[in-house]
Design an enzyme around this catalytic site. Structure first.
Site, PDB file in Angstrom:
ATOM      1  N   GLU A  21     -24.963  97.113  56.016  1.00  0.00           N
ATOM      2  CA  GLU A  21     -24.393  96.581  57.253  1.00  0.00           C
ATOM      3  C   GLU A  21     -24.126  97.727  58.227  1.00  0.00           C
ATOM      4  O   GLU A  21     -23.794  98.841  57.816  1.00  0.00           O
ATOM      5  CB  GLU A  21     -23.059  95.872  56.973  1.00  0.00           C
ATOM      6  N   LYS A  23     -21.915  99.854  60.542  1.00  0.00           N
ATOM      7  CA  LYS A  23     -20.485 100.152  60.610  1.00  0.00           C
ATOM      8  C   LYS A  23     -20.085 100.338  62.068  1.00  0.00           C
ATOM      9  O   LYS A  23     -20.618 101.195  62.760  1.00  0.00           O
ATOM     10  CB  LYS A  23     -20.149 101.422  59.822  1.00  0.00           C
ATOM     11  N   ASP A  25     -17.171 101.144  64.975  1.00  0.00           N
ATOM     12  CA  ASP A  25     -15.971 101.960  65.133  1.00  0.00           C
ATOM     13  C   ASP A  25     -14.957 101.188  65.964  1.00  0.00           C
ATOM     14  O   ASP A  25     -15.062 101.109  67.189  1.00  0.00           O
ATOM     15  CB  ASP A  25     -16.359 103.271  65.827  1.00  0.00           C
ATOM     16  N   ARG A  42      -4.843  96.025  60.086  1.00  0.00           N
ATOM     17  CA  ARG A  42      -4.807  96.367  58.665  1.00  0.00           C
ATOM     18  C   ARG A  42      -3.385  96.620  58.189  1.00  0.00           C
ATOM     19  O   ARG A  42      -3.106  96.526  56.984  1.00  0.00           O
ATOM     20  CB  ARG A  42      -5.676  97.594  58.400  1.00  0.00           C
ATOM     21  N   GLU A  76     -13.965  93.570  62.276  1.00  0.00           N
ATOM     22  CA  GLU A  76     -13.693  94.768  63.056  1.00  0.00           C
ATOM     23  C   GLU A  76     -13.555  94.329  64.511  1.00  0.00           C
ATOM     24  O   GLU A  76     -14.436  93.668  65.060  1.00  0.00           O
ATOM     25  CB  GLU A  76     -14.829  95.784  62.906  1.00  0.00           C
ATOM     26  N   PHE A 117     -17.476  90.596  59.100  1.00  0.00           N
ATOM     27  CA  PHE A 117     -18.374  91.094  58.065  1.00  0.00           C
ATOM     28  C   PHE A 117     -18.069  90.541  56.676  1.00  0.00           C
ATOM     29  O   PHE A 117     -18.802  90.808  55.729  1.00  0.00           O
ATOM     30  CB  PHE A 117     -18.387  92.631  58.019  1.00  0.00           C
ATOM     31  N   GLU A 182     -22.034 104.407  64.592  1.00  0.00           N
ATOM     32  CA  GLU A 182     -21.172 105.205  63.714  1.00  0.00           C
ATOM     33  C   GLU A 182     -21.794 105.439  62.345  1.00  0.00           C
ATOM     34  O   GLU A 182     -21.634 106.500  61.759  1.00  0.00           O
ATOM     35  CB  GLU A 182     -19.814 104.517  63.543  1.00  0.00           C
ATOM     36  N   LYS A 204     -19.451 104.103  52.669  1.00  0.00           N
ATOM     37  CA  LYS A 204     -19.745 104.330  54.097  1.00  0.00           C
ATOM     38  C   LYS A 204     -20.531 105.630  54.243  1.00  0.00           C
ATOM     39  O   LYS A 204     -20.158 106.671  53.709  1.00  0.00           O
ATOM     40  CB  LYS A 204     -18.467 104.354  54.931  1.00  0.00           C
ATOM     41  N   ASP A 437     -35.327  89.994  98.609  1.00  0.00           N
ATOM     42  CA  ASP A 437     -35.261  91.423  98.901  1.00  0.00           C
ATOM     43  C   ASP A 437     -34.835  91.593 100.351  1.00  0.00           C
ATOM     44  O   ASP A 437     -35.587  91.262 101.268  1.00  0.00           O
ATOM     45  CB  ASP A 437     -36.629  92.070  98.654  1.00  0.00           C
TER      46      ASP A 437
END
Length: 610
Positions: A21, A23, A25, A42, A76, A117, A182, A204, A437
């Site tokens: 997957e 990752k 940031d 978290r 994330e 995820f 990342e 990771k 235009d």
């Protein structure tokens, strides 16, 4: 809820048991969606007030989500730059905001997204003890059932999107490197979700950049080594490093500095430039290295070899098969822009530019000696082009096609500055858009383009048509009306463009004209409705122009179109930061296609002409 955490590895995690997957940031977040919506960090801190756009999106689609509740997703929270990269520094700014007004402004201009995820609960059933492959299959089915995009997409209005999972490391890795992401998280197909555990079932593997530098100080209180490079013969600090050393290496380094200090105070042992090493790091944030790790000593270098220009050159990895030859070559003089600067611009703006280039016959203007030198048009794919460069034959020409970032960067290295595209995609004889235009006689008459644009916008609003506007990058403006694909012919759209042109001329004949011959226009703005035809091209949104001004064909917000507007406000060095801070004015462009009721407008015009 405590997150399950991956273990850092410096070796590629290869093998049939692994799934890969991207990752991103950002901020780790748990979405718990039942009778209420909870979005927490978290550490259990709420995100709902700082990132209200996520909650608003979920509530707006509650009916769609309802059959799958209660639901828990491991995610994330990101400020998505492209399909493989998030802007962590921009997210940090959002995370520090406390003013509700400013938060709302940012959320509207450049919303954050929740990238899911893992699936921990579905319809109230615990999924955490299921193998990874099972959870992934359920997650994929969930997003298909919800009608949400199958992978991260910064141009899609959905603020909840899933990360993709692949069995092919090299394919994912090349995309991550190409897009300056990342890194990768590798997960064992049989792994369970284990709360609060750092596991070797998840690894990771990061997209490190490397920089040669020298040590300038040792910090006594925490053991960090401070590092610098030379910038114009002056010591320029770039950060500090603690991790990556073997114990013996760290002790030897400390002993060397302690025995030969340049000076000392209560906090530092200072060292004269002399000990060179190579660090790996993720990116530069506020002038300092993020997540630096010691890589190796560089006994082959002298401190004067560790330069700021080399540091800048190595801040972005390039995809395999791409290099920037002569990176210091100046392409513009004022502002001063090198070939490397230009390549980085193309990479950063690619998420917004590539959707308009994709699947279209491309004409580029190349400036092999920079914009002050001779230029030439190129349509044909050159014989020396690498295999990954796609082409398409049309009317005896083997046209270049730029569908992906790798092709865009290769063209950038060829010093293709201007990107011109037709109004229809390959294999499609009908236009995908209408473009007006608005071409004033000179830069001094730019106000006429603004006047014309606002008059056209009034008519389009009355007709219920969504429109978008950009600078031409030269002296005018261009108005876009996205159309549903394959529904209207050029002959039909000509009815509309000529109607609008005639309206402008009748409204103010002293300001506007449809006269083709320049000598007969005087100081009036030419409304070029004839240019919208099969075989004709227009400058692509976000394409630079080859003028000495380094202007870009920049998408605008309609509220910016006023008497103070100038095309010189949108120069290449400022466009990426503008887009990051304000968002892309064309972000909803492709979504608008399905909402346009151009058929009714066209029917009215046909009846009017009968």
């Amino acid at each position: 809820m405590k997150p399950m955490l991956p273990t850092l590895t410096f070796e590629k995690p290869l093998g049939d048991e692994w799934r890969y997957e991207t990752k991103f940031d950002g901020f780790r977040a748990f979405l718990e969606y039942g009778s209420e919506i909870s979005l927490t960090s978290r550490n259990g801190k709420p995100f709902t007030e700082i990132f209200p756009e996520i909650i608003q999106f979920l509530r707006a689609h509650h009916t769609t989500f309802k059959p799958f509740l209660p639901l828990i997703l491991d995610c994330e929270l990101v400020l998505l730059e492209n399909e493989y990269k998030a802007d962590f520094s921009g997210l940090q700014v959002r995370g520090r905001m406390r003013s509700a007004v400013k938060i709302k402004e940012k959320a509207n201009a450049n919303p954050c997204r929740l990238i899911a995820f893992d699936l921990l609960a579905l319809k109230g059933k615990d999924c955490s003890k299921m193998p990874y492959d099972t959870r992934r299959a359920k997650l994929k089915n969930l997003f298909e059932s919800l009608g949400l995009p199958p992978s991260p997409d910064p141009n899609h209005p959905a603020l909840l999107q899933p990360v993709q999972s692949s069995i092919h490391f090299n394919e994912v890795w090349e995309e991550v490197v190409s897009h300056d992401g990342e890194g990768i998280v590798a997960k064992k197909s049989s792994s369970l979700w284990e709360e609060g555990k750092r596991t070797d079932g998840w690894l990771k593997y990061k997209n490190w950049k490397y920089v040669p530098c020298f040590i300038t100080a040792y910090e006594k209180t925490n053991g960090y080594f401070h590092v610098s490079v030379y910038r114009d013969q002056i010591v320029h600090p770039i950060g500090q490093v603690l991790f990556g050393f073997q114990p013996a290496e760290k002790q030897a380094l400390f002993d060397t500095i302690k025995k030969n200090p340049a000076s000392e105070d209560d906090r530092f042992l200072y060292a004269l430039p002399g000990i060179c090493l190579e660090l790996k790091y993720l990116e530069v944030y506020e002038g300092q290295l993020r997540e630096p790790h010691f890589h190796k000593f560089r006994f082959d270098l002298k401190p004067e070899d560790c330069t700021y220009s080399l540091f800048v050159l190595q801040q972005k990895n390039l995809p395999p098969g791409i290099e920037v030859t002569h990176p210091d070559k100046p392409l513009w003089e004022n502002p001063y822009i090198t070939k490397l600067d230009y390549t980085y611009f193309l990479r950063e703006i690619s998420p917004h530019m590539l959707p308009f280039l994709k699947n279209r016959l491309l004409t580029v203007i190349r400036y092999p000696h920079g914009t002050s030198g001779e230029a030439f048009y190129q349509k044909n794919r050159p014989d020396y082009a690498p295999d990954f460069i796609r082409s398409e034959k049309s009317e005896g020409i083997d046209y270049l096609v730029c569908d992906d970032l790798k092709t865009l960067l290769w063209l950038g290295n060829q010093i293709a500055i201007e990107f011109h595209i037709p109004f229809q995609t390959i294999g499609n004889e009908e236009p995908d858009e209408i473009v007006f235009d608005l071409d004033p006689p000179s830069r001094e008459h730019f106000h006429l383009a603004v006047k014309a644009a606002l008059l056209i916008k009034e008519v389009l609003d009355m007709l219920g048509l969504e429109s978008f506007i950009k600078t031409s990058g030269n002296k005018g403006l261009q108005i876009y009306i996205p159309l549903p694909s394959r529904q209207f012919s050029y002959e039909e759209t000509r009815l509309f463009t000529s109607f609008i042109a005639d309206y402008l001329v009748s409204k103010d004949p002293d300001s506007f004209t449809v006269e083709r011959l320049k000598k007969n226009r005087g100081s009036r703005l030419y409304v070029d409705y004839v240019q919208h035809a099969a075989g004709k091209t227009i400058i692509c949104p976000y394409s630079p122009r080859g003028s000495e001004r380094a202007n870009v064909a920049a998408p605008l917000f309609w509220e910016e179109v006023n008497e103070s507007l100038s095309s010189d406000h949108f120069k290449l060095p400022d466009i990426v930061s503008r887009t990051k801070s304000k968002g892309c004015p064309f972000q909803s462009y492709f979504e608008a296609k399905s909402r346009q009721d151009f058929g009714s407008v066209l029917g009215f015009l046909k009846r009017r002409l009968c």
